[in-house]
Design a protein around this motif. Structure first.
Motif, PDB file in Angstrom:
ATOM      1  N   LEU A 256       0.837  -1.205   0.000  1.00 26.72           N
ATOM      2  CA  LEU A 256       0.000   0.000   0.000  1.00 26.72           C
ATOM      3  C   LEU A 256       0.866   1.247   0.000  1.00 26.72           C
ATOM      4  O   LEU A 256       1.887   1.307   0.694  1.00 26.72           O
ATOM      5  CB  LEU A 256      -0.901   0.023   1.241  1.00 26.72           C
ATOM      6  CG  LEU A 256      -2.003  -1.023   1.305  1.00 26.72           C
ATOM      7  CD1 LEU A 256      -2.692  -0.969   2.661  1.00 26.72           C
ATOM      8  CD2 LEU A 256      -3.021  -0.813   0.185  1.00 26.72           C
ATOM      9  N   GLY A 257       0.430   2.237  -0.752  1.00 24.97           N
ATOM     10  CA  GLY A 257       1.149   3.508  -0.782  1.00 24.97           C
ATOM     11  C   GLY A 257       0.173   4.651  -0.933  1.00 24.97           C
ATOM     12  O   GLY A 257      -1.049   4.433  -1.030  1.00 24.97           O
ATOM     13  N   PRO A 258       0.687   5.883  -0.953  1.00 30.92           N
ATOM     14  CA  PRO A 258      -0.176   7.060  -1.061  1.00 30.92           C
ATOM     15  C   PRO A 258      -1.099   6.976  -2.265  1.00 30.92           C
ATOM     16  O   PRO A 258      -0.665   6.616  -3.362  1.00 30.92           O
ATOM     17  CB  PRO A 258       0.821   8.217  -1.224  1.00 30.92           C
ATOM     18  CG  PRO A 258       2.079   7.720  -0.583  1.00 30.92           C
ATOM     19  CD  PRO A 258       2.110   6.240  -0.826  1.00 30.92           C
ATOM     20  N   GLY A 259      -2.386   7.268  -2.046  1.00 23.23           N
ATOM     21  CA  GLY A 259      -3.355   7.282  -3.140  1.00 23.23           C
ATOM     22  C   GLY A 259      -3.957   5.924  -3.461  1.00 23.23           C
ATOM     23  O   GLY A 259      -4.855   5.833  -4.293  1.00 23.23           O
ATOM     24  N   ASP A 260      -3.508   4.861  -2.801  1.00 19.45           N
ATOM     25  CA  ASP A 260      -4.099   3.537  -3.051  1.00 19.45           C
ATOM     26  C   ASP A 260      -5.431   3.396  -2.310  1.00 19.45           C
ATOM     27  O   ASP A 260      -5.639   3.996  -1.259  1.00 19.45           O
ATOM     28  CB  ASP A 260      -3.160   2.424  -2.572  1.00 19.45           C
ATOM     29  CG  ASP A 260      -1.971   2.239  -3.505  1.00 19.45           C
ATOM     30  OD1 ASP A 260      -2.050   2.694  -4.665  1.00 19.45           O
ATOM     31  OD2 ASP A 260      -0.977   1.641  -3.066  1.00 19.45           O
TER      32      ASP A 260
ATOM     33  N   ALA B  89      -3.975   2.195   6.499  1.00 21.13           N
ATOM     34  CA  ALA B  89      -4.179   3.263   5.507  1.00 21.13           C
ATOM     35  C   ALA B  89      -3.605   4.579   6.034  1.00 21.13           C
ATOM     36  O   ALA B  89      -2.961   5.319   5.289  1.00 21.13           O
ATOM     37  CB  ALA B  89      -5.664   3.417   5.179  1.00 21.13           C
ATOM     38  N   ALA B  90      -3.811   4.848   7.322  1.00 23.86           N
ATOM     39  CA  ALA B  90      -3.272   6.086   7.894  1.00 23.86           C
ATOM     40  C   ALA B  90      -1.744   6.071   7.815  1.00 23.86           C
ATOM     41  O   ALA B  90      -1.107   7.071   7.495  1.00 23.86           O
ATOM     42  CB  ALA B  90      -3.738   6.244   9.345  1.00 23.86           C
ATOM     43  N   GLU B  91      -1.178   4.920   8.079  1.00 24.37           N
ATOM     44  CA  GLU B  91       0.281   4.808   8.073  1.00 24.37           C
ATOM     45  C   GLU B  91       0.842   4.953   6.651  1.00 24.37           C
ATOM     46  O   GLU B  91       1.882   5.570   6.449  1.00 24.37           O
ATOM     47  CB  GLU B  91       0.632   3.431   8.643  1.00 24.37           C
ATOM     48  CG  GLU B  91       2.073   3.235   8.985  1.00 24.37           C
ATOM     49  CD  GLU B  91       2.294   1.812   9.524  1.00 24.37           C
ATOM     50  OE1 GLU B  91       1.524   1.379  10.414  1.00 24.37           O
ATOM     51  OE2 GLU B  91       3.232   1.161   9.035  1.00 24.37           O
ATOM     52  N   ARG B  92       0.147   4.374   5.673  1.00 22.61           N
ATOM     53  CA  ARG B  92       0.666   4.349   4.299  1.00 22.61           C
ATOM     54  C   ARG B  92       0.059   5.448   3.431  1.00 22.61           C
ATOM     55  O   ARG B  92       0.280   5.485   2.237  1.00 22.61           O
ATOM     56  CB  ARG B  92       0.351   2.975   3.650  1.00 22.61           C
ATOM     57  CG  ARG B  92       0.835   1.775   4.438  1.00 22.61           C
ATOM     58  CD  ARG B  92       2.323   1.709   4.567  1.00 22.61           C
ATOM     59  NE  ARG B  92       2.965   1.750   3.254  1.00 22.61           N
ATOM     60  CZ  ARG B  92       4.245   2.033   3.042  1.00 22.61           C
ATOM     61  NH1 ARG B  92       5.028   2.301   4.062  1.00 22.61           N
ATOM     62  NH2 ARG B  92       4.734   2.042   1.825  1.00 22.61           N
ATOM     63  N   ARG B  93      -0.763   6.273   4.015  1.00 25.08           N
ATOM     64  CA  ARG B  93      -1.479   7.355   3.314  1.00 25.08           C
ATOM     65  C   ARG B  93      -2.319   6.813   2.151  1.00 25.08           C
ATOM     66  O   ARG B  93      -2.407   7.386   1.077  1.00 25.08           O
ATOM     67  CB  ARG B  93      -0.511   8.457   2.881  1.00 25.08           C
ATOM     68  CG  ARG B  93       0.041   9.159   4.139  1.00 25.08           C
ATOM     69  CD  ARG B  93       0.686  10.490   3.867  1.00 25.08           C
ATOM     70  NE  ARG B  93       1.977  10.354   3.216  1.00 25.08           N
ATOM     71  CZ  ARG B  93       2.337  10.966   2.097  1.00 25.08           C
ATOM     72  NH1 ARG B  93       1.502  11.762   1.463  1.00 25.08           N
ATOM     73  NH2 ARG B  93       3.543  10.777   1.602  1.00 25.08           N
ATOM     74  N   ALA B  94      -2.924   5.672   2.404  1.00 27.62           N
ATOM     75  CA  ALA B  94      -3.894   5.098   1.466  1.00 27.62           C
ATOM     76  C   ALA B  94      -5.303   5.471   1.966  1.00 27.62           C
ATOM     77  O   ALA B  94      -5.435   6.108   3.004  1.00 27.62           O
ATOM     78  CB  ALA B  94      -3.720   3.588   1.407  1.00 27.62           C
ATOM     79  N   ARG B  95      -6.334   5.064   1.206  1.00 26.81           N
ATOM     80  CA  ARG B  95      -7.708   5.399   1.589  1.00 26.81           C
ATOM     81  C   ARG B  95      -8.532   4.130   1.803  1.00 26.81           C
ATOM     82  O   ARG B  95      -8.394   3.175   1.037  1.00 26.81           O
ATOM     83  CB  ARG B  95      -8.416   6.174   0.460  1.00 26.81           C
ATOM     84  CG  ARG B  95      -7.829   7.509   0.109  1.00 26.81           C
ATOM     85  CD  ARG B  95      -8.817   8.264  -0.770  1.00 26.81           C
ATOM     86  NE  ARG B  95      -9.244   7.466  -1.942  1.00 26.81           N
ATOM     87  CZ  ARG B  95     -10.208   7.832  -2.775  1.00 26.81           C
ATOM     88  NH1 ARG B  95     -10.871   8.944  -2.575  1.00 26.81           N
ATOM     89  NH2 ARG B  95     -10.527   7.064  -3.816  1.00 26.81           N
TER      90      ARG B  95
END
Ligand code: PMP
Length: 409
Positions: free
Chosen positions: A111-115, A135-141
Protein backbone atom coordinates in the motif's frame (compact mmCIF):
# COMPACT_ATOMS: atom_id res chain seq x y z
CA UNK A 1 -26.01 -35.00 0.03
CA UNK A 2 -27.92 -36.88 2.72
CA UNK A 3 -30.34 -35.19 5.08
CA UNK A 4 -29.27 -33.76 8.40
CA UNK A 5 -31.25 -33.74 11.61
CA UNK A 6 -30.07 -31.58 14.51
CA UNK A 7 -30.54 -34.16 17.25
CA UNK A 8 -27.33 -36.02 16.46
CA UNK A 9 -25.41 -32.78 16.85
CA UNK A 10 -27.32 -31.75 19.99
CA UNK A 11 -26.48 -34.99 21.74
CA UNK A 12 -22.77 -34.26 21.34
CA UNK A 13 -22.92 -30.76 22.86
CA UNK A 14 -23.15 -30.93 26.68
CA UNK A 15 -23.90 -27.27 27.39
CA UNK A 16 -27.10 -27.43 25.33
CA UNK A 17 -28.51 -29.63 28.07
CA UNK A 18 -28.19 -27.13 30.92
CA UNK A 19 -30.87 -24.82 32.19
CA UNK A 20 -30.66 -21.04 32.47
CA UNK A 21 -32.93 -19.16 34.86
CA UNK A 22 -34.97 -22.31 35.35
CA UNK A 23 -35.55 -23.00 31.65
CA UNK A 24 -33.82 -25.37 29.24
CA UNK A 25 -31.19 -23.31 27.42
CA UNK A 26 -31.93 -22.08 23.90
CA UNK A 27 -28.58 -20.94 22.52
CA UNK A 28 -29.21 -18.37 19.79
CA UNK A 29 -25.93 -16.48 20.10
CA UNK A 30 -23.99 -18.57 17.61
CA UNK A 31 -22.74 -15.59 15.64
CA UNK A 32 -20.88 -14.49 18.78
CA UNK A 33 -19.57 -17.96 19.55
CA UNK A 34 -20.66 -21.55 19.06
CA UNK A 35 -20.97 -24.29 21.68
CA UNK A 36 -18.50 -27.16 21.82
CA UNK A 37 -19.11 -30.86 21.21
CA UNK A 38 -17.55 -33.34 23.64
CA UNK A 39 -15.24 -34.45 20.82
CA UNK A 40 -13.53 -31.05 21.04
CA UNK A 41 -13.57 -30.94 24.84
CA UNK A 42 -12.07 -34.45 24.98
CA UNK A 43 -9.41 -33.66 22.37
CA UNK A 44 -8.25 -30.73 24.53
CA UNK A 45 -8.27 -32.88 27.67
CA UNK A 46 -6.36 -35.70 26.00
CA UNK A 47 -3.79 -33.34 24.56
CA UNK A 48 -3.07 -31.68 27.90
CA UNK A 49 -3.22 -34.85 29.96
CA UNK A 50 -1.11 -37.07 27.75
CA UNK A 51 0.62 -35.28 24.90
CA UNK A 52 1.51 -31.69 25.85
CA UNK A 53 4.81 -30.51 24.40
CA UNK A 54 6.26 -27.59 22.53
CA UNK A 55 6.80 -28.22 18.85
CA UNK A 56 9.46 -27.96 16.17
CA UNK A 57 12.36 -27.76 18.53
CA UNK A 58 12.75 -30.59 21.02
CA UNK A 59 14.29 -33.80 19.72
CA UNK A 60 12.08 -36.08 21.81
CA UNK A 61 9.05 -38.24 21.21
CA UNK A 62 6.42 -35.91 22.62
CA UNK A 63 7.80 -32.89 20.74
CA UNK A 64 7.56 -34.93 17.57
CA UNK A 65 4.00 -36.00 18.41
CA UNK A 66 2.92 -32.43 19.16
CA UNK A 67 4.50 -31.24 15.91
CA UNK A 68 2.65 -33.93 14.01
CA UNK A 69 -0.65 -32.99 15.68
CA UNK A 70 -0.14 -29.30 14.91
CA UNK A 71 0.70 -30.02 11.27
CA UNK A 72 -2.23 -32.44 10.99
CA UNK A 73 -4.50 -29.59 12.11
CA UNK A 74 -2.94 -27.35 9.46
CA UNK A 75 -3.56 -29.98 6.79
CA UNK A 76 -7.17 -30.37 7.96
CA UNK A 77 -7.76 -26.61 7.72
CA UNK A 78 -6.37 -26.65 4.16
CA UNK A 79 -8.59 -29.55 3.18
CA UNK A 80 -11.60 -27.96 4.88
CA UNK A 81 -11.12 -24.73 2.90
CA UNK A 82 -10.44 -26.48 -0.39
CA UNK A 83 -6.89 -25.11 -0.42
CA UNK A 84 -4.32 -26.89 -2.56
CA UNK A 85 -1.69 -27.19 0.17
CA UNK A 86 -1.20 -26.67 3.93
CA UNK A 87 1.66 -24.26 3.21
CA UNK A 88 -0.81 -21.42 2.78
CA UNK A 89 -2.39 -21.95 6.23
CA UNK A 90 -1.18 -19.71 9.05
CA UNK A 91 -2.46 -20.25 12.57
CA UNK A 92 -3.66 -17.09 14.27
CA UNK A 93 -5.82 -16.21 17.29
CA UNK A 94 -8.87 -15.67 15.12
CA UNK A 95 -10.31 -13.60 12.30
CA UNK A 96 -9.29 -10.33 13.91
CA UNK A 97 -5.65 -11.35 14.11
CA UNK A 98 -5.76 -12.70 10.56
CA UNK A 99 -6.96 -9.36 9.18
CA UNK A 100 -4.35 -7.50 11.23
CA UNK A 101 -1.65 -9.83 9.91
CA UNK A 102 -2.63 -9.07 6.32
CA UNK A 103 -3.00 -5.33 7.00
CA UNK A 104 0.41 -5.13 8.63
CA UNK A 105 2.39 -7.61 6.63
CA UNK A 106 0.87 -7.34 3.16
CA UNK A 107 -0.23 -3.72 3.59
CA UNK A 108 3.23 -2.41 4.54
CA UNK A 109 4.70 -3.71 1.29
CA UNK A 110 1.82 -3.17 -1.10
CA UNK A 111 0.00 0.00 0.00
CA UNK A 112 1.15 3.51 -0.78
CA UNK A 113 -0.18 7.06 -1.06
CA UNK A 114 -3.36 7.28 -3.14
CA UNK A 115 -4.10 3.54 -3.05
CA UNK A 116 -7.62 2.34 -2.27
CA UNK A 117 -8.90 -0.45 -0.02
CA UNK A 118 -12.57 -1.17 -0.76
CA UNK A 119 -14.64 -2.25 2.24
CA UNK A 120 -18.42 -2.86 2.11
CA UNK A 121 -20.48 -0.97 4.69
CA UNK A 122 -21.69 -4.24 6.25
CA UNK A 123 -18.23 -5.31 7.47
CA UNK A 124 -17.45 -6.21 11.07
CA UNK A 125 -15.21 -3.65 12.81
CA UNK A 126 -12.38 -6.18 12.62
CA UNK A 127 -12.55 -5.87 8.83
CA UNK A 128 -12.61 -2.04 8.94
CA UNK A 129 -10.35 -0.80 11.73
CA UNK A 130 -7.12 -2.66 10.74
CA UNK A 131 -7.49 -1.16 7.24
CA UNK A 132 -7.97 2.32 8.69
CA UNK A 133 -4.82 1.86 10.76
CA UNK A 134 -2.59 0.73 7.89
CA UNK A 135 -4.18 3.26 5.51
CA UNK A 136 -3.27 6.09 7.89
CA UNK A 137 0.28 4.81 8.07
CA UNK A 138 0.67 4.35 4.30
CA UNK A 139 -1.48 7.35 3.31
CA UNK A 140 -3.89 5.10 1.47
CA UNK A 141 -7.71 5.40 1.59
CA UNK A 142 -10.41 3.10 2.95
CA UNK A 143 -13.38 3.46 0.59
CA UNK A 144 -16.80 2.21 1.79
CA UNK A 145 -18.83 0.21 -0.72
CA UNK A 146 -22.51 1.12 -0.14
CA UNK A 147 -25.37 -1.28 0.49
CA UNK A 148 -28.73 -1.52 -1.21
CA UNK A 149 -31.83 -1.06 1.00
CA UNK A 150 -32.11 -4.85 1.47
CA UNK A 151 -28.64 -5.09 3.00
CA UNK A 152 -26.85 -6.59 0.01
CA UNK A 153 -23.73 -4.97 -1.42
CA UNK A 154 -24.46 -2.49 -4.21
CA UNK A 155 -22.68 -4.26 -7.06
CA UNK A 156 -22.99 -1.32 -9.48
CA UNK A 157 -21.36 0.99 -6.95
CA UNK A 158 -18.67 -1.65 -6.36
CA UNK A 159 -17.90 -1.85 -10.08
CA UNK A 160 -17.72 1.95 -10.24
CA UNK A 161 -15.44 2.25 -7.21
CA UNK A 162 -12.93 -0.31 -8.48
CA UNK A 163 -10.00 1.27 -10.30
CA UNK A 164 -6.33 0.77 -10.90
CA UNK A 165 -5.79 2.51 -7.54
CA UNK A 166 -7.58 -0.39 -5.80
CA UNK A 167 -5.02 -2.61 -4.11
CA UNK A 168 -7.33 -4.64 -1.92
CA UNK A 169 -11.00 -5.54 -1.49
CA UNK A 170 -11.99 -6.86 1.97
CA UNK A 171 -15.36 -8.62 2.11
CA UNK A 172 -17.27 -10.80 4.52
CA UNK A 173 -18.39 -14.07 3.03
CA UNK A 174 -21.45 -13.76 5.30
CA UNK A 175 -22.44 -10.75 7.41
CA UNK A 176 -22.61 -11.08 11.20
CA UNK A 177 -25.44 -8.56 11.46
CA UNK A 178 -27.46 -8.66 8.22
CA UNK A 179 -27.01 -12.31 7.28
CA UNK A 180 -26.06 -11.22 3.76
CA UNK A 181 -24.12 -13.76 1.72
CA UNK A 182 -21.70 -11.81 -0.48
CA UNK A 183 -21.19 -12.88 -4.10
CA UNK A 184 -17.51 -13.46 -3.35
CA UNK A 185 -16.62 -15.30 -6.52
CA UNK A 186 -18.01 -12.55 -8.78
CA UNK A 187 -16.57 -9.73 -6.68
CA UNK A 188 -13.17 -11.42 -6.66
CA UNK A 189 -13.15 -11.95 -10.43
CA UNK A 190 -13.91 -8.26 -10.93
CA UNK A 191 -11.25 -7.13 -8.45
CA UNK A 192 -8.65 -9.30 -10.14
CA UNK A 193 -9.29 -7.51 -13.44
CA UNK A 194 -7.81 -4.44 -11.76
CA UNK A 195 -4.96 -6.40 -10.22
CA UNK A 196 -6.42 -5.97 -6.72
CA UNK A 197 -6.15 -8.66 -4.03
CA UNK A 198 -9.22 -9.91 -2.17
CA UNK A 199 -9.46 -10.80 1.50
CA UNK A 200 -12.52 -12.77 2.55
CA UNK A 201 -13.65 -12.68 6.19
CA UNK A 202 -15.14 -16.14 6.63
CA UNK A 203 -16.00 -15.80 10.34
CA UNK A 204 -19.75 -16.20 9.75
CA UNK A 205 -19.48 -18.48 6.75
CA UNK A 206 -17.37 -21.51 7.64
CA UNK A 207 -19.90 -23.12 9.99
CA UNK A 208 -22.85 -22.44 7.68
CA UNK A 209 -21.83 -22.52 4.01
CA UNK A 210 -19.60 -24.85 2.04
CA UNK A 211 -16.32 -22.98 1.44
CA UNK A 212 -13.83 -23.59 -1.35
CA UNK A 213 -11.09 -20.97 -1.59
CA UNK A 214 -9.89 -22.40 -4.90
CA UNK A 215 -13.31 -21.96 -6.51
CA UNK A 216 -13.72 -18.51 -4.92
CA UNK A 217 -10.22 -17.60 -6.16
CA UNK A 218 -9.78 -15.45 -3.02
CA UNK A 219 -6.26 -14.30 -2.15
CA UNK A 220 -6.85 -14.45 1.61
CA UNK A 221 -9.49 -16.29 3.65
CA UNK A 222 -9.80 -15.86 7.43
CA UNK A 223 -11.87 -17.58 10.12
CA UNK A 224 -12.09 -18.12 13.89
CA UNK A 225 -12.11 -21.59 15.45
CA UNK A 226 -14.59 -20.61 18.16
CA UNK A 227 -17.29 -19.83 15.61
CA UNK A 228 -17.04 -23.34 14.19
CA UNK A 229 -17.39 -25.38 17.41
CA UNK A 230 -13.67 -25.17 18.25
CA UNK A 231 -11.78 -23.45 21.07
CA UNK A 232 -11.28 -19.70 21.44
CA UNK A 233 -7.81 -18.33 20.73
CA UNK A 234 -7.21 -20.31 17.53
CA UNK A 235 -8.13 -19.52 13.95
CA UNK A 236 -6.57 -19.57 10.55
CA UNK A 237 -5.56 -17.32 7.72
CA UNK A 238 -5.23 -19.00 4.37
CA UNK A 239 -3.37 -17.13 1.63
CA UNK A 240 -2.24 -18.00 -1.85
CA UNK A 241 1.39 -19.09 -1.53
CA UNK A 242 2.44 -16.71 -4.31
CA UNK A 243 0.94 -13.83 -2.31
CA UNK A 244 2.61 -14.99 0.91
CA UNK A 245 5.90 -15.00 -0.97
CA UNK A 246 5.59 -11.21 -1.42
CA UNK A 247 5.01 -10.57 2.30
CA UNK A 248 7.43 -9.85 5.10
CA UNK A 249 6.80 -11.31 8.57
CA UNK A 250 4.78 -9.03 10.84
CA UNK A 251 6.11 -10.28 14.17
CA UNK A 252 9.60 -11.52 14.94
CA UNK A 253 10.72 -14.15 17.41
CA UNK A 254 11.34 -17.82 17.80
CA UNK A 255 9.96 -20.48 15.47
CA UNK A 256 9.87 -18.14 12.47
CA UNK A 257 13.54 -18.05 11.51
CA UNK A 258 16.02 -20.10 9.54
CA UNK A 259 19.08 -18.53 11.20
CA UNK A 260 19.84 -15.51 13.37
CA UNK A 261 23.04 -13.50 13.44
CA UNK A 262 23.34 -9.98 14.80
CA UNK A 263 24.30 -8.92 11.30
CA UNK A 264 21.49 -10.72 9.49
CA UNK A 265 18.49 -12.93 10.15
CA UNK A 266 17.06 -15.32 7.59
CA UNK A 267 13.35 -16.09 7.96
CA UNK A 268 11.84 -19.54 7.64
CA UNK A 269 9.61 -20.18 4.63
CA UNK A 270 5.83 -19.65 4.87
CA UNK A 271 3.76 -20.49 6.82
CA UNK A 272 6.24 -20.61 9.72
CA UNK A 273 7.67 -17.14 9.06
CA UNK A 274 4.25 -15.75 10.00
CA UNK A 275 3.97 -17.70 13.27
CA UNK A 276 6.40 -16.13 15.73
CA UNK A 277 6.57 -17.69 19.19
CA UNK A 278 4.80 -20.71 20.64
CA UNK A 279 1.42 -21.13 18.99
CA UNK A 280 -1.83 -22.35 20.50
CA UNK A 281 -0.95 -26.02 19.99
CA UNK A 282 -3.80 -27.33 22.14
CA UNK A 283 -6.15 -24.98 20.31
CA UNK A 284 -5.07 -26.37 16.95
CA UNK A 285 -5.71 -29.90 18.22
CA UNK A 286 -9.18 -28.78 19.35
CA UNK A 287 -9.81 -27.08 16.01
CA UNK A 288 -8.93 -30.29 14.17
CA UNK A 289 -11.48 -32.16 16.28
CA UNK A 290 -14.09 -29.46 15.61
CA UNK A 291 -13.58 -29.54 11.84
CA UNK A 292 -13.76 -33.35 11.84
CA UNK A 293 -16.92 -33.31 13.94
CA UNK A 294 -18.62 -30.69 11.79
CA UNK A 295 -17.53 -32.20 8.46
CA UNK A 296 -18.87 -35.57 9.62
CA UNK A 297 -22.44 -34.32 9.22
CA UNK A 298 -21.89 -33.36 5.57
CA UNK A 299 -21.51 -29.66 4.93
CA UNK A 300 -24.05 -29.53 2.08
CA UNK A 301 -26.62 -31.30 4.24
CA UNK A 302 -26.02 -28.95 7.19
CA UNK A 303 -26.30 -25.90 4.92
CA UNK A 304 -29.57 -27.20 3.48
CA UNK A 305 -30.94 -27.77 6.99
CA UNK A 306 -29.91 -24.30 8.15
CA UNK A 307 -31.44 -22.68 5.06
CA UNK A 308 -34.76 -24.36 5.83
CA UNK A 309 -34.53 -23.43 9.53
CA UNK A 310 -33.72 -19.82 8.62
CA UNK A 311 -36.72 -19.66 6.32
CA UNK A 312 -38.90 -21.08 9.11
CA UNK A 313 -37.51 -18.51 11.57
CA UNK A 314 -38.03 -15.57 9.20
CA UNK A 315 -41.67 -16.57 8.73
CA UNK A 316 -42.23 -17.17 12.45
CA UNK A 317 -40.67 -13.85 13.46
CA UNK A 318 -42.95 -12.17 10.92
CA UNK A 319 -45.85 -13.04 13.23
CA UNK A 320 -44.54 -10.72 15.97
CA UNK A 321 -46.29 -7.34 15.57
CA UNK A 322 -43.90 -4.58 14.49
CA UNK A 323 -40.83 -6.81 14.39
CA UNK A 324 -38.50 -6.23 11.45
CA UNK A 325 -35.61 -8.47 10.49
CA UNK A 326 -32.70 -6.59 8.91
CA UNK A 327 -31.04 -7.79 5.73
CA UNK A 328 -32.09 -9.84 2.72
CA UNK A 329 -35.18 -12.06 2.80
CA UNK A 330 -33.72 -14.92 0.76
CA UNK A 331 -30.09 -15.90 0.05
CA UNK A 332 -28.93 -15.38 3.61
CA UNK A 333 -27.44 -17.17 6.59
CA UNK A 334 -29.30 -17.65 9.87
CA UNK A 335 -28.23 -14.38 11.48
CA UNK A 336 -31.55 -12.76 12.40
CA UNK A 337 -31.02 -9.23 13.65
CA UNK A 338 -34.24 -7.37 14.37
CA UNK A 339 -35.78 -4.24 15.73
CA UNK A 340 -38.97 -4.27 17.79
CA UNK A 341 -40.49 -0.80 18.10
CA UNK A 342 -41.28 0.19 21.68
CA UNK A 343 -38.74 -2.22 23.17
CA UNK A 344 -35.03 -1.56 23.49
CA UNK A 345 -32.71 -4.38 22.41
CA UNK A 346 -31.38 -4.54 25.96
CA UNK A 347 -34.92 -5.09 27.29
CA UNK A 348 -35.66 -7.72 24.67
CA UNK A 349 -32.45 -9.63 25.42
CA UNK A 350 -33.04 -9.47 29.15
CA UNK A 351 -36.62 -10.70 28.81
CA UNK A 352 -35.43 -13.61 26.66
CA UNK A 353 -32.60 -14.39 29.06
CA UNK A 354 -35.15 -14.68 31.84
CA UNK A 355 -36.68 -17.51 29.83
CA UNK A 356 -33.37 -19.24 29.11
CA UNK A 357 -32.98 -17.87 25.59
CA UNK A 358 -29.54 -16.40 24.77
CA UNK A 359 -29.48 -13.68 22.11
CA UNK A 360 -27.23 -10.67 21.73
CA UNK A 361 -28.21 -7.01 21.98
CA UNK A 362 -26.01 -4.13 20.88
CA UNK A 363 -24.17 -2.90 17.82
CA UNK A 364 -22.64 -6.31 17.01
CA UNK A 365 -19.29 -4.70 16.11
CA UNK A 366 -20.85 -3.48 12.88
CA UNK A 367 -21.94 0.10 13.57
CA UNK A 368 -21.90 1.25 9.92
CA UNK A 369 -24.20 -1.66 8.98
CA UNK A 370 -26.73 -0.72 11.67
CA UNK A 371 -26.52 2.97 10.73
CA UNK A 372 -27.56 1.92 7.23
CA UNK A 373 -30.92 1.14 8.89
CA UNK A 374 -30.88 4.23 11.10
CA UNK A 375 -30.20 2.12 14.20
CA UNK A 376 -27.43 2.12 16.77
CA UNK A 377 -28.46 -1.11 18.43
CA UNK A 378 -30.53 -4.19 17.64
CA UNK A 379 -31.30 -7.69 18.91
CA UNK A 380 -29.71 -10.66 17.16
CA UNK A 381 -30.72 -14.31 17.21
CA UNK A 382 -28.25 -16.46 15.30
CA UNK A 383 -28.67 -20.10 14.35
CA UNK A 384 -26.34 -23.08 14.07
CA UNK A 385 -26.74 -26.72 13.10
CA UNK A 386 -27.90 -27.83 16.58
CA UNK A 387 -30.82 -25.36 16.69
CA UNK A 388 -34.32 -26.71 16.08
CA UNK A 389 -37.71 -25.34 15.04
CA UNK A 390 -38.66 -25.69 18.73
CA UNK A 391 -35.86 -23.23 19.62
CA UNK A 392 -37.36 -20.77 17.14
CA UNK A 393 -40.85 -21.36 18.58
CA UNK A 394 -39.57 -20.60 22.10
CA UNK A 395 -38.01 -17.36 20.81
CA UNK A 396 -41.16 -16.28 19.02
CA UNK A 397 -43.53 -17.12 21.86
CA UNK A 398 -41.35 -15.20 24.27
CA UNK A 399 -41.33 -12.18 21.94
CA UNK A 400 -45.10 -12.44 21.54
CA UNK A 401 -45.41 -12.45 25.33
CA UNK A 402 -43.35 -9.29 25.49
CA UNK A 403 -45.39 -7.44 22.88
CA UNK A 404 -48.70 -8.52 24.42
CA UNK A 405 -47.67 -7.57 27.93
CA UNK A 406 -46.64 -4.03 26.98
CA UNK A 407 -48.18 -2.87 23.75
CA UNK A 408 -45.69 -0.86 21.68
CA UNK A 409 -45.92 2.87 22.39
N1 PMP B 1 -15.76 -10.93 11.22
C1 PMP B 1 -17.02 -11.29 11.43
C2 PMP B 1 -17.97 -11.29 10.27
C3 PMP B 1 -17.43 -11.69 12.69
O1 PMP B 1 -18.69 -12.05 12.91
C4 PMP B 1 -16.50 -11.70 13.77
C5 PMP B 1 -16.90 -12.08 15.18
N2 PMP B 1 -18.10 -11.53 15.63
C6 PMP B 1 -15.19 -11.32 13.49
C7 PMP B 1 -14.86 -10.95 12.22
C8 PMP B 1 -14.14 -11.29 14.55
O2 PMP B 1 -13.86 -12.58 14.99
P1 PMP B 1 -12.93 -12.82 16.26
O3 PMP B 1 -13.48 -11.95 17.35
O4 PMP B 1 -13.08 -14.27 16.54
O5 PMP B 1 -11.54 -12.43 15.89
Amino acid sequence: AGTFTPNAAREDVPVLHRTVNGHPLVWLDNAATTQKPRQVIEALGTYYSSANSNIHRGAHTMAREATEAYEAARAKVAEFLGAPSPDGVIFVRGTTEAVNLVAQSWGRTHLGPGDDILVPVLEHHSDIVPWQQIAAERRARVVPVPLLPDGTIDQNAYADLLSHRTQLVAISHASNVLGTISPVREMTALAHRYGARVLVDGAQAVAHLPVDVTALDADFYAFSGHKIFGPTGIGALWAKPEVLATMQPWQGGGNMIESVEFGRTVFAPAPHRFEAGTGHIGGAVGLLAALEWFSGFGREAVAAYETALTRYAMAALGAVPGLEVLGPVAERVGVLTFSLPGHTPADVASRLDGEGIAVRAGHHCAQPALRHYGLDSATRASLALYNTPEDVDRLVSSLLGLTQQEPAA
